[in-house]
Design an enzyme around this catalytic site. Structure first.
Site, PDB file in Angstrom:
ATOM      1  N   ILE A   1     -55.869 -61.333 -27.365  1.00 43.91           N
ATOM      2  CA  ILE A   1     -57.444 -60.972 -26.823  1.00 43.91           C
ATOM      3  C   ILE A   1     -56.709 -59.210 -26.682  1.00 43.91           C
ATOM      4  O   ILE A   1     -55.745 -59.377 -25.505  1.00 43.91           O
ATOM      5  CB  ILE A   1     -57.565 -62.247 -26.053  1.00 43.91           C
ATOM      6  CG1 ILE A   1     -58.965 -61.498 -25.150  1.00 43.91           C
ATOM      7  CG2 ILE A   1     -57.052 -62.255 -24.784  1.00 43.91           C
ATOM      8  CD1 ILE A   1     -59.953 -62.087 -24.721  1.00 43.91           C
TER       9      ILE A   1
ATOM     10  N   GLU B   1     -50.343 -68.505 -24.865  1.00 44.44           N
ATOM     11  CA  GLU B   1     -49.352 -68.711 -23.795  1.00 44.44           C
ATOM     12  C   GLU B   1     -49.195 -66.700 -23.483  1.00 44.44           C
ATOM     13  O   GLU B   1     -49.255 -65.715 -23.827  1.00 44.44           O
ATOM     14  CB  GLU B   1     -47.557 -68.119 -25.078  1.00 44.44           C
ATOM     15  CG  GLU B   1     -46.620 -68.434 -24.084  1.00 44.44           C
ATOM     16  CD  GLU B   1     -45.673 -68.835 -25.326  1.00 44.44           C
ATOM     17  OE1 GLU B   1     -45.120 -69.857 -25.276  1.00 44.44           O
ATOM     18  OE2 GLU B   1     -45.236 -68.473 -26.356  1.00 44.44           O
TER      19      GLU B   1
ATOM     20  N   ASN C   1     -47.644 -59.932 -16.535  1.00 43.98           N
ATOM     21  CA  ASN C   1     -49.064 -60.232 -17.006  1.00 43.98           C
ATOM     22  C   ASN C   1     -49.708 -60.686 -16.397  1.00 43.98           C
ATOM     23  O   ASN C   1     -50.726 -61.780 -16.433  1.00 43.98           O
ATOM     24  CB  ASN C   1     -49.478 -60.875 -18.746  1.00 43.98           C
ATOM     25  CG  ASN C   1     -50.875 -59.849 -19.212  1.00 43.98           C
ATOM     26  OD1 ASN C   1     -51.056 -58.815 -17.934  1.00 43.98           O
ATOM     27  ND2 ASN C   1     -50.973 -59.458 -20.531  1.00 43.98           N
TER      28      ASN C   1
ATOM     29  N   TYR D   1     -57.524 -64.969 -17.360  1.00 44.25           N
ATOM     30  CA  TYR D   1     -57.554 -66.864 -17.980  1.00 44.25           C
ATOM     31  C   TYR D   1     -57.523 -67.749 -16.383  1.00 44.25           C
ATOM     32  O   TYR D   1     -58.674 -68.942 -16.871  1.00 44.25           O
ATOM     33  CB  TYR D   1     -56.097 -67.036 -18.461  1.00 44.25           C
ATOM     34  CG  TYR D   1     -55.573 -66.484 -19.587  1.00 44.25           C
ATOM     35  CD1 TYR D   1     -56.399 -66.579 -20.585  1.00 44.25           C
ATOM     36  CD2 TYR D   1     -54.673 -65.989 -19.833  1.00 44.25           C
ATOM     37  CE1 TYR D   1     -56.556 -65.195 -22.080  1.00 44.25           C
ATOM     38  CE2 TYR D   1     -54.000 -64.845 -20.921  1.00 44.25           C
ATOM     39  CZ  TYR D   1     -55.518 -65.198 -22.203  1.00 44.25           C
ATOM     40  OH  TYR D   1     -54.577 -63.929 -23.053  1.00 44.25           O
TER      41      TYR D   1
HETATM   42  C1  LIG Z   1     -56.827 -60.097 -20.454  1.00 46.30           C
HETATM   43  C2  LIG Z   1     -58.003 -58.930 -20.880  1.00 46.30           C
HETATM   44  C3  LIG Z   1     -58.421 -59.319 -22.215  1.00 46.30           C
HETATM   45  C4  LIG Z   1     -59.224 -59.104 -19.971  1.00 46.30           C
HETATM   46  O1  LIG Z   1     -60.248 -58.345 -20.129  1.00 46.30           O
HETATM   47  P1  LIG Z   1     -61.694 -57.998 -19.333  1.00 46.30           P
HETATM   48  O2  LIG Z   1     -62.613 -57.142 -20.367  1.00 46.30           O
HETATM   49  O3  LIG Z   1     -60.591 -56.715 -18.466  1.00 46.30           O
HETATM   50  O4  LIG Z   1     -61.941 -59.075 -19.011  1.00 46.30           O
HETATM   51  P2  LIG Z   1     -63.066 -59.516 -17.884  1.00 46.30           P
HETATM   52  O5  LIG Z   1     -63.914 -58.464 -16.506  1.00 46.30           O
HETATM   53  O6  LIG Z   1     -63.898 -60.269 -18.533  1.00 46.30           O
HETATM   54  O7  LIG Z   1     -62.854 -60.875 -16.544  1.00 46.30           O
HETATM   55  C5  LIG Z   1     -61.827 -59.434 -15.358  1.00 46.30           C
HETATM   56  C6  LIG Z   1     -60.981 -60.229 -14.835  1.00 46.30           C
HETATM   57  O8  LIG Z   1     -60.478 -60.561 -15.438  1.00 46.30           O
HETATM   58  C7  LIG Z   1     -59.087 -60.412 -14.677  1.00 46.30           C
HETATM   59  N1  LIG Z   1     -58.374 -59.023 -14.270  1.00 46.30           N
HETATM   60  C8  LIG Z   1     -58.897 -58.489 -15.432  1.00 46.30           C
HETATM   61  N2  LIG Z   1     -57.807 -56.685 -15.121  1.00 46.30           N
HETATM   62  C9  LIG Z   1     -57.289 -56.643 -14.767  1.00 46.30           C
HETATM   63  C10 LIG Z   1     -55.737 -56.389 -12.888  1.00 46.30           C
HETATM   64  N3  LIG Z   1     -56.107 -54.833 -13.788  1.00 46.30           N
HETATM   65  N4  LIG Z   1     -55.792 -56.748 -12.230  1.00 46.30           N
HETATM   66  C11 LIG Z   1     -55.535 -57.523 -12.097  1.00 46.30           C
HETATM   67  N5  LIG Z   1     -57.044 -58.630 -12.800  1.00 46.30           N
HETATM   68  C12 LIG Z   1     -57.664 -58.008 -13.929  1.00 46.30           C
HETATM   69  C13 LIG Z   1     -60.137 -60.110 -13.416  1.00 46.30           C
HETATM   70  O9  LIG Z   1     -59.473 -61.981 -12.850  1.00 46.30           O
HETATM   71  C14 LIG Z   1     -60.780 -59.993 -13.018  1.00 46.30           C
HETATM   72  O10 LIG Z   1     -62.050 -60.471 -12.413  1.00 46.30           O
HETATM   73  P3  LIG Z   1     -61.780 -59.553 -11.385  1.00 46.30           P
HETATM   74  O11 LIG Z   1     -62.763 -58.354 -11.831  1.00 46.30           O
HETATM   75  O12 LIG Z   1     -63.729 -60.180 -10.945  1.00 46.30           O
HETATM   76  O13 LIG Z   1     -61.218 -59.914 -10.472  1.00 46.30           O
HETATM   77  C15 LIG Z   1     -58.107 -57.419 -20.978  1.00 46.30           C
HETATM   78  O14 LIG Z   1     -57.402 -57.085 -19.259  1.00 46.30           O
HETATM   79  C16 LIG Z   1     -56.818 -57.004 -22.032  1.00 46.30           C
HETATM   80  O15 LIG Z   1     -56.764 -56.714 -22.729  1.00 46.30           O
HETATM   81  N6  LIG Z   1     -55.388 -57.009 -20.905  1.00 46.30           N
HETATM   82  C17 LIG Z   1     -54.235 -56.393 -22.375  1.00 46.30           C
HETATM   83  C18 LIG Z   1     -54.318 -57.208 -23.133  1.00 46.30           C
HETATM   84  C19 LIG Z   1     -53.413 -58.562 -23.160  1.00 46.30           C
HETATM   85  O16 LIG Z   1     -52.228 -58.802 -22.096  1.00 46.30           O
HETATM   86  N7  LIG Z   1     -53.990 -58.660 -23.111  1.00 46.30           N
HETATM   87  C20 LIG Z   1     -53.338 -61.047 -23.269  1.00 46.30           C
HETATM   88  C21 LIG Z   1     -52.991 -61.434 -23.474  1.00 46.30           C
HETATM   89  S1  LIG Z   1     -52.218 -63.008 -23.495  1.00 46.30           S
END
Ligand SMILES: CC(C)(COP(=O)(O)OP(=O)(O)OC[C@H]1O[C@@H](n2cnc3c(N)ncnc32)[C@H](O)[C@@H]1OP(=O)(O)O)[C@@H](O)C(=O)NCCC(=O)NCCS
Length: 167
Positions: free
Chosen positions: A86, A120, A125, A132
């Site tokens: 994702i 996993e 990360n 999650y």
């Molecule tokens: C994980 C990921 C998909 C989340 O997507 P997103 O659109 O940013 O998430 P959402 O906006 O729906 O949710 C936000 C929440 O996610 C977490 N989060 C997202 N980015 C974060 C960061 N840089 N630091 C800490 N928490 C984070 C927090 O819980 C956040 O809630 P908050 O803003 O109230 O603290 C995104 O960070 C991503 O693409 N990461 C890189 C790829 C990756 O690591 N994928 C997972 C592989 S297992």
């Protein structure tokens, strides 16, 4: 005599349109871009393409005004589905798009017999782990030294955390 005419204009607000679509090979360049933006150990173009083209997998994109900003890949197996990947475009993270993709997936899966998601994640990360946990996943086990390439310390291995969401 002078007249002052003031015309009040409403600010132009462009509506945003969020759409969810099944990924196809035509989307590969957008997916590769996001994957390489986000990961120190990115999937190759070939791995991403194989996942999209695997008929067993469910692969969705989230687009805003037709631009792909994120994707999700899942492999169903009986009553479980594994989240393979994702990723949200780095410039658009923390705006709820990851949650939207996840909730869209769950809605789709509610039409099947699948009732849990497993994944996993690298122990380093923290952003993903926090994501999650925020949306209801729990840690169920740890795989010591599962990843060969440690994101932060090259030449060291890295633990993998297994997480699960029942819905
Ligand atoms: C994980 C990921 C998909 C989340 O997507 P997103 O659109 O940013 O998430 P959402 O906006 O729906 O949710 C936000 C929440 O996610 C977490 N989060 C997202 N980015 C974060 C960061 N840089 N630091 C800490 N928490 C984070 C927090 O819980 C956040 O809630 P908050 O803003 O109230 O603290 C995104 O960070 C991503 O693409 N990461 C890189 C790829 C990756 O690591 N994928 C997972 C592989 S297992």
């Amino acid at each position: 005599m002078s007249w002052v005419i003031s015309i009040k204009t409403k600010p132009i607000i462009k509506p945003i349109s969020i759409s969810y679509n099944k990924l196809s090979y035509d989307d590969i360049d957008s997916i590769v871009f996001i994957e390489h933006q986000n990961s120190q150990n990115p999937w190759s173009k070939t791995q991403l393409a194989e996942s999209i083209l695997n008929p067993t997998n469910l692969c969705y994109s989230l687009s805003i005004n037709s631009q792909i900003l994120g994707f999700l890949m899942v492999m169903p197996a009986f009553d479980t589905a594994d989240i393979l990947n994702i990723s949200i475009n780095a410039e658009f993270q923390r705006k709820g798009h990851g949650k939207r993709l996840l909730y869209y997936l769950i809605q789709e899966l509610k039409n099947t017999k699948i009732r849990e998601l497993i994944l996993e994640v690298r122990a380093s990360n923290q952003a993903a782990i926090s994501f999650y946990l925020k949306y209801g996943f729990e840690e169920i086990s740890l795989r010591k030294n599962y990843y060969i390439n440690n994101s932060k310390h090259p030449n060291q291995k890295e633990d993998g955390i297994i997480m699960r969401l029942k819905f």
